[in-house]
Design an enzyme around this catalytic site. Structure first.
Site, PDB file in Angstrom:
ATOM      1  N   ILE A 473     -51.976  80.820  -2.102  1.00 24.40           N
ATOM      2  CA  ILE A 473     -51.085  79.901  -2.812  1.00 24.40           C
ATOM      3  C   ILE A 473     -51.035  80.246  -4.301  1.00 24.40           C
ATOM      4  CG2 ILE A 473     -51.476  78.124  -1.084  1.00 24.40           C
ATOM      5  CD1 ILE A 473     -53.413  76.757  -2.937  1.00 24.40           C
ATOM      6  N   LYS A 709     -68.671  80.826  -3.976  1.00 25.63           N
ATOM      7  CA  LYS A 709     -68.569  79.359  -4.070  1.00 25.63           C
ATOM      8  C   LYS A 709     -67.133  78.841  -4.241  1.00 25.63           C
ATOM      9  CE  LYS A 709     -73.054  77.762  -5.791  1.00 25.63           C
ATOM     10  NZ  LYS A 709     -73.700  77.177  -6.987  1.00 25.63           N
ATOM     11  N   GLU A 713     -60.871  74.764  -8.018  1.00 25.18           N
ATOM     12  CA  GLU A 713     -60.901  73.427  -8.608  1.00 25.18           C
ATOM     13  C   GLU A 713     -61.702  73.322  -9.907  1.00 25.18           C
ATOM     14  OE1 GLU A 713     -59.229  71.427  -4.937  1.00 25.18           O
ATOM     15  OE2 GLU A 713     -60.410  73.210  -5.166  1.00 25.18           O
TER      16      GLU A 713
END
Lengths: 746, 341, 217
Positions: A473, A709, A713
């Protein structure tokens, strides 16, 4: 052996994107394509009493107008409409009946030979409503807050843990304390690409065959939805999404254009495209507005002893959208007396939807302003306060973190920023009319891994084909998966063709939650390893093979060769090996699974420290974020170039959230009124100045063998609070409501 | 967007004739606002008369010593025109504060005057709006009105009793705020020939007919905008305050021009954007500055006078104080007492 | 029940009644509707159709895109953007808002950047239109078939999802053509008509600066 992982490599899809060759959902041309245009409702609650489509239907080129009155019969039970990201409740069904549940609800679809005719015809549809009273204001309905309904979503979004200790008593008796009430507006994702689905219709056997180009963060989610709702077997549907023009969470659920396009295509037996307008991009999920209360107390030396954090978030009347808003304090700070609480207020709006760092940036924006407030109550440097309360334990679960290099983030970020030169007093720096302020905040986000599958095939020409039904995306999935595959089998990146966004590929979950790199990365790694193991078996079959007794641990892949680790000159080329496979590719499909056994004793998270400088015009209230540094601890960074871009993007989002973004709900009409990009302000180029990203080294073998990880975000989480804290430092004004527009500062 | 026909005008007369012949016809040049509104079904012309090939594309000298800006010169070409930059830098500054480079390359000077409000409710046919549909009500007064007007919204009956306002929309242009301060003159041609409209009379207050934005007759076409000789080139400032650094409409903007004799003000112009249905001027407030020294006190007095009678409607009340501060700042910058960033 | 009655809404209360009695089933439901007619407000009563809708006549429109003339049969309501994307399969030019509010549709017309969504195709006859598909051809030095701006965008990772990218690149080329950007601040301001939701602004600015520096060396 790592050749390309960790290197700042240019995006493999870069050329397609800069030349306009990359095709998005609305850009696949098919002969005989019909165009759908959605008609949006204008009231917030009530019933359609009359819908007159006659004028629209009389127009040349209009094929059909679908409304609740003539839609085909579809799946009966809610379960069929539940997608992978559906919260507990009853999913919205477009054109289900005459009921209006929120303003902007799709109430009709016009299908015509051209886009322009469909658009014109849509304007000719006459609708009459019977209105009912609506409630859209969170503030006015806080008294209706109730606990969330429980469902599968709880697995990923657990409700707050039970209170521990005795918050009330300890808080009352503490020498230093703060309390604040925080709020922020609803926001809309607004990816640049408009939501669109192009459905290519072909006659099948009993059921037609559909090829669907959809804007989605998970083709698997779309195929599941279409198959269930329209009762078509998987084998007759293929969903493709090779490129996605931005998601940020908006594509985690199938949006209504997919339903509309498939319905029209099946009914008309034609290929149909439905594209939403920018205005209609405000008629499905949004980041919910919340109101939060935070209270923290400490002993005089700054050790936190009690923490209270509650949040009231909006949801729709039909689904309980939840996010983790108030659990973060217990993960970041060590007080013994903690109460965390989260409740929902159902309103006449569409169900909110995960939006970049859902809940995380929401809760931490309040929490980290609160921590800054506590620092000022204590007269203590905000960074020092955080170091004073540093912990390696997640105090919610009482588990240690699998890795936590937040201290290094503080140290390196502060150094790069020059934090040590900061004067404690607000209003201590000035340049003409501009007050200058420095603020910081901590960020945290979960490091999750989901199960996913991938296929790897060493082709007869020696090239490596790898695929998984995941998405890129804009995150760089194409590039990092190519890197992982290249290193796994010791081939250069140009030998690897990684494909995604096709439901024919091995299944992968929706791409969100920052888990794609770990999830699909492990699947790709695992599939390549399986190919490697097959190649070893082939190598053993070579005449007089030096690999006969070799175990998997004894060999490595490099320079397009399989070779012995202890004796690298003993090598055989991959081409030679695939030639032994009887003219077939060496093909393996494998599943990447999180190692639950290894993970269960640890909390897993990424961390960040954001440092921000603002300039605030004292008279006019304008704010400029002149520079910002984000130091990130996010495990192994697969590609510092694309990862840095992810963090930069998150920082821009943080600035945008802190200063600009607000979906304005007019409660008289129950409608988002600034539903366009002129009035819904996101940061533009001129708003963004110097941004700096530091990745601190963090080795973590517990999260997954590759140490990944995820970085989607963590870049946004700390930024809004850091901006707000910098504004306080500049002006002495504590603004607890976001966005901090100039009227809140004059 | 509705169905319409298209005509390419080959002369001003042709354009006007076409307009006269069809009530629903509209002129189109840059199209940046008209097509935007057509896609929202706010504007539904039956015919578009393309005027882009008409000979109104140059910037020329007027006999009075000013400049004539052709109606079809783009905003960008006007802002970057050397004579405009030297003699009317206030105008150049205002144009460049508006929209985006792309839009400024498309939008024309005439079209800029014809821009319609950015009121959310005007743009959204789902809500009542007296400007879009006279008599349907104003959603903004009791709705979300942070971007709305604080001046010129009052309405009185014949006995002078206050009536509820009909519309609190603002005019969105930056360019027009500078043109108001410069006292430009609008040249128009209609079926009865040519006439001139002083800028202060071009845009109007909403009154009882908020659907009418300006003094143009339906058959009239803007052909040029004349700038008077005095461009306040030595002491000027266009200050725009908005919700992000660029590509946003003004919450409040100030076009200020001063003439000074030492530090005494001999002539002053102040126009405000984002606060009213038209660029807002108040000659009495400007007169207060004449003969005064360039001090904060003088500027503050002018600001207070300009905002006298301003009324907030809740979310936009902050604009009253913001506008005053912006005026003081802009005058200070025009007088070169303060840096311009 | 919910109702707003204020001076501003009174006129619209009478409209629904008139509409209801036109319906064939009016007598059966009249009482219920009467109640609602008084008690509810429909935001804007749908006006009755006064004419039979018809399609606009089409015209033969000749567009010159990336140096090639193409004849299309278009109604006047087709925007340049839709003409490129839907009638010429030049989907490199993106639709992000269709209202001139995002810049994704930026193309060059006679070398100047504009928003293709806010102009009609028919109005662009006789102009030289350049889209992302032809941007490399506008440059004499396009190694590897890429305009220097395109190459710099790749090297500086000046995009993520790629959807705003063709518009950013055309806009950047327009900016170079204009020659007004002298400082970093100028570039930021003059690239502000192109929203990048992924937030690649700092990289976009660096890519453009790189090309400006190359040109001035």
């Amino acid at each position: 052996m790592s050749q390309v992982i960790g290197k700042p490599i240019n995006r493999v899809d870069g050329r397609d994107k800069v030349t306009g060759k990359a095709k998005y959902a609305a850009e696949f041309q098919v002969p005989g394509l019909a165009y759908g245009y959605v008609v949006s409702g204008t009231i917030a609650k009530g019933k359609i009493t009359r819908i007159d489509t006659s004028e629209a239907l009389s127009l040349d080129g209009v094929l059909q107008v679908f409304t609740h009155e003539n839609r085909p019969r579809l799946a009966w039970f809610d379960i069929s409409y539940k997608d992978q990201d559906a919260p507990p409740g009853s999913p919205f069904r477009p054109l289900q009946d005459a009921t209006i549940k929120y303003s902007g609800q799709p109430i009709a679809l016009v299908v015509a030979e051209t886009f322009e005719v469909a658009r014109y015809a849509a304007s000719l549809i006459r609708v009459e409503y019977k209105e009912e009273p609506h409630e859209t204001s969170l503030e006015a309905n806080l008294h209706r807050a109730r606990p969330q309904k429980h469902g599968v979503a709880d697995l990923l979004k657990p409700p707050p843990p039970k209170p521990k200790g005795d918050f009330n008593t300890v808080y009352e008796e503490s020498p230093v304390k703060m309390y604040g009430r925080y709020s922020h507006a609803a926001e809309h994702h607004n990816p640049m690409e408009l939501f669109a689905s192009t459905v290519v219709y072909e006659k099948g056997g009993k059921k037609p065959k559909l090829t669907i180009y959809d804007k989605t963060q998970g083709v698997t989610n779309s195929i599941l939805y279409v198959s269930q709702v329209f009762d078509i077997p998987f084998k007759n549907i293929r969903v493709l999404s090779p490129y996605m023009g931005g998601g940020f969470g908006s594509g985690l659920r199938p949006q209504y254009q997919l339903f509309m396009a498939v319905m029209a295509s099946l009914e008309l037996k034609r290929s149909v495209r439905v594209t939403l307008t920018r205005q209609q991009m405000f008629t499905f999920g949004h980041r919910p507005a919340t109101v939060q209360n935070v209270a923290i107390s400490a002993s005089a030396d700054g050790a936190m002893n009690a923490l209270y954090h509650d949040a009231r978030g909006e949801t729709s009347r039909f689904e309980d959208y939840t996010e983790i808003v108030t659990n973060w304090g217990g993960m970041l700070y060590p007080p013994e007396n903690v109460t965390q609480d989260y409740k929902l207020v159902p309103l006449d709006v569409y169900t909110p939807l995960d939006m970049r760092a859902p809940g995380g940036v929401t809760g931490i924006s309040a929490l980290e302003i609160a921590v800054d407030e506590l620092a000022y109550e204590l007269g203590m440097d905000p960074l020092e306060l955080r170091l004073k309360n540093y912990t390696d334990l997640d105090h919610n679960s009482q588990k240690p973190f699998s890795s936590k290099e937040l201290r290094a983030c503080f140290q390196q970020g502060a150094e790069r920023f020059g934090w040590s030169k900061r004067q404690f007093e607000p209003r201590s720096m000035r340049k003409g009319h501009n007050l200058i302020g420095w603020g910081m905040a901590t960020g945290i986000w979960e490091a999750n891994q989901m199960p996913a599958r991938a296929e790897a095939a060493l082709l007869v020409n020696g090239k490596l084909w790898v695929s998984s039904a995941t998405a890129d995306i804009g995150t760089g999935t194409y590039t990092i998966m190519t890197q992982i595959a290249a290193d796994a089998l010791g081939v250069p990146m140009e030998d690897v063709l990684f494909k995604l966004g096709d439901s024919d590929f091995p299944v992968a979950p929706i791409s969100g939650g920052s888990w794609t790199a770990a999830t699909v990365g492990m699947a790709v790694h695992s599939a390549c390893e399986a190919v490697g193991k097959s190649l070893l078996e082939l190598a053993k079959k070579l005449a007089g093979s030096p690999f006969k007794g070799a175990k998997w641990e004894d060999i490595e892949f490099a320079d397009r060769q399989l070779r012995l680790k202890r004796e690298p000159t003993t090598a055989v080329s991959l081409q030679t090996l695939v030639d032994l496979n009887g003219g077939k590719a060496v093909r393996e499909t494998s599943t990447g699974l999180p190692n639950a056994l290894k993970q269960k004793d640890y909390a897993r998270a990424t961390h960040s420290a954001a440092f921000v400088e603002v300039m605030v015009d004292e008279d006019l209230g304008t704010v400029k974020v002149t520079r910002a540094v984000s130091a990130i601890a996010a495990g192994r960074i697969l590609n510092p170039k694309t990862a840095r871009s992810q963090i930069l993007g998150g920082m821009v989002w943080g600035i945008s959230k802190a200063l600009h973004e607000e979906s304005i709900l007019d409660h008289n009409v129950g409608r988002f009124m600034n539903h366009n990009l002129a009035e819904y302000h996101v940061s533009v180029n001129a708003d963004i100045h110097d941004l700096d990203v530091i990745f601190v080294e963090e080795n973590d073998t517990i999260v997954n063998p590759l140490g990944i990880k995820g970085v989607g975000e963590i870049g946004i989480v700390a930024m809004p609070a850091a901006v707000a804290n910098a504004i306080f430092h500049a002006t002495g004004k504590r603004v607890r409501d976001l966005p901090i527009t100039l009227d809140r500062l004059i | 967007m509705n169905s319409f026909t298209y005509t390419r005008a080959d002369s001003v007369e042709h354009a006007v004739d076409e307009r006269v012949a069809e009530t629903g016809a509209r002129f189109i040049a840059g199209g940046t606002n008209l097509l935007d509104l057509m896609k929202e079904t706010v504007e539904k012309p039956s015919r578009l008369i393309d005027i882009t090939r008409l000979p109104m594309t140059s910037i020329t000298e007027t006999i009075e010593g000013g400049l004539r800006l052709g109606a079809l010169v783009t905003n960008a070409d006007t802002a970057y025109n050397k004579r405009v930059q030297e003699r009317y830098p206030l105008l150049s500054q205002a144009i460049l504060a508006g929209a985006s480079p792309q839009l400024r390359n498309m939008a024309t000077n005439g079209g800029n005057l014809m821009q319609r409000t950015r009121c959310y409710y005007f743009y959204d046919a789902a809500t009542p709006c007296n400007k879009r549909q006279p008599g349907s009500g104003c959603s903004a007064i009791e709705g979300f009105n942070r971007i709305h007007a604080i001046l010129g919204t009052h309405l009185f009956d014949q006995e002078g009793r206050a009536l509820e306002p009909q519309c609190i929309a603002t005019h969105p242009s930056d360019m027009c705020v500078a043109l108001a301060a410069l006292e430009a003159v609008v040249q128009v041609t209609g079926k009865y020939g040519e006439r001139t409209i002083p800028f202060a009379e071009f845009h109007r207050l909403p009154g009882n007919t908020p659907h009418i934005d300006n003094a143009l007759e339906p058959d009239e076409l803007i052909t040029a905008i004349d700038l008077p000789p005095n461009g306040f080139a030595d002491n000027h400032m266009y200050l725009k305050l908005r919700d992000r650094a660029s590509y946003a409409f003004a919450l409040v903007s100030v076009a200020a021009g001063l003439e000074l004799d030492g530090d005494t003000i001999t002539n002053a112009r102040i126009a405000l954007g984002g606060v009213a249905h038209k660029p807002w001027r108040k000659p009495e407030a400007e007169a207060l500055l004449v003969g005064k020294p360039t001090t904060q006190e003088s500027f503050q007095a002018a600001a207070d006078a300009l905002l006298a009678g301003a009324q907030g409607y809740g979310a936009n009340t902050f604009k009253i104080e913001l506008a005053k501060r912006a005026i003081v700042r802009a005058l200070g910058q025009a007088a070169k007492l303060e840096p311009t960033e | 029940m919910y109702y707003i009655i204020s001076r501003r809404t009174i006129p619209s209360l009478f409209v629904p009644f008139a509409k209801i009695i036109e319906q064939p089933q009016a007598h059966l439901v009249l009482e219920v509707h009467l109640l609602w007619t008084v008690m509810t407000l429909s935001a804007e009563a749908p006006p009755k159709a006064t004419h039979t809708p018809s399609l606009p006549p089409t015209h033969t429109v000749t567009l010159t895109v990336n140096g090639t003339e193409t004849q299309l049969q278009l109604a006047p309501w087709t925007s340049l953007l839709d003409a490129l994307r839907e009638y010429m399969d030049l989907t490199g030019t993106k639709k992000g808002c269709d209202h001139g509010q995002c810049g994704a549709c930026t193309v060059l017309v006679d070398g100047k950047r504009i928003n293709a969504c806010l102009t009609l195709a028919i109005m662009q006859e006789g102009k030289q239109i350049t889209t992302i598909e032809g941007i490399a051809q506008t440059c004499t030095d396009a190694p590897d078939g890429l305009h220097p701006i395109q190459k710099a965008f790749i090297d500086y990772d000046a995009f993520q999802c790629g959807y705003c990218t063709p518009g950013q690149i055309c806009s950047a080329v327009g900016l170079l053509n204009e020659g007004k950007a002298k400082t970093t601040a100028d570039i930021r301001e003059l690239m502000s008509g192109n929203i990048c939701r992924c937030g690649a602004y700092t990289n976009i600015v660096q890519a453009i600066e790189e090309v400006i520096n190359q040109q001035t060396v």
